[in-house]
Design a protein around this motif. Sequence first.
Motif, mmCIF file in Angstrom:
data_model
loop_
_atom_site.group_PDB
_atom_site.id
_atom_site.type_symbol
_atom_site.label_atom_id
_atom_site.label_comp_id
_atom_site.label_asym_id
_atom_site.label_seq_id
_atom_site.Cartn_x
_atom_site.Cartn_y
_atom_site.Cartn_z
ATOM 1 N N THR A 112 0.836 -1.192 0.000
ATOM 2 C CA THR A 112 0.000 0.000 0.000
ATOM 3 C C THR A 112 0.873 1.245 0.000
ATOM 4 N N TYR B 175 -2.940 3.708 -3.055
ATOM 5 C CA TYR B 175 -2.855 2.655 -4.071
ATOM 6 C C TYR B 175 -2.294 1.396 -3.429
ATOM 7 N N ALA C 119 -3.231 8.165 -12.412
ATOM 8 C CA ALA C 119 -3.827 7.102 -11.607
ATOM 9 C C ALA C 119 -5.286 6.939 -12.029
ATOM 10 N N GLY D 191 -8.957 5.356 -10.950
ATOM 11 C CA GLY D 191 -9.667 4.873 -9.771
ATOM 12 C C GLY D 191 -10.898 5.707 -9.495
ATOM 13 N N ALA E 292 -6.781 4.645 -5.969
ATOM 14 C CA ALA E 292 -6.288 4.251 -7.283
ATOM 15 C C ALA E 292 -6.321 2.739 -7.447
ATOM 16 N N GLU E 293 -6.680 2.312 -8.639
ATOM 17 C CA GLU E 293 -6.670 0.896 -9.012
ATOM 18 C C GLU E 293 -5.503 0.593 -9.935
ATOM 19 N N GLU E 294 -4.981 1.644 -10.595
ATOM 20 C CA GLU E 294 -3.893 1.482 -11.558
ATOM 21 C C GLU E 294 -3.043 2.751 -11.552
ATOM 22 N N LEU E 295 -1.721 2.577 -11.645
ATOM 23 C CA LEU E 295 -0.791 3.705 -11.722
ATOM 24 C C LEU E 295 0.011 3.623 -13.007
#
Length: 153
Positions: free
Chosen positions: A81, A97, A113, A115, A125-128
Amino acid sequence: MAGTEMAGLGPAKNQRLVLGILAVAALVGAGLLALPALEERGTFFYAPSDLAARPPAPGTRIRLGGLVKDGSVSRAGDGLTLAFTVTDGARETRVTYTGLVPDLFREGQGVVATGRLAPDGRFLAEELLAKHDETYMPPEVAGSLHRTGSLGR
């Protein structure tokens, strides 16, 4: 005379008209079925200033972009995290994230990001996505930084 012959349409023209109408109806039906899938995949881009000015509806999936604020990155004890702040020079948004962080992610660099905004104002955020070299910046991020006057500082 038959009804179609009185209207001036022969049997072949009548059949083509019916097939044309059915084809149009099938295309409209396919479009209506695909629309929800396209809306779900489409995400709007926001900079922190955009979030402050016009926040999205709760639960709406968006992309947040800007620069990772220097000194804002912290990791939780689980090692997965990550919390950091995205800034566009005028406003800031705190991001959380959980997952694998891109190798090129670092403070002072551009990030996008994907999300959702949490009720407390944090961005989950789900994706970076991090920029891939020293000269590239995602167009949306560059545009938002130009608007706030932060690019080139």
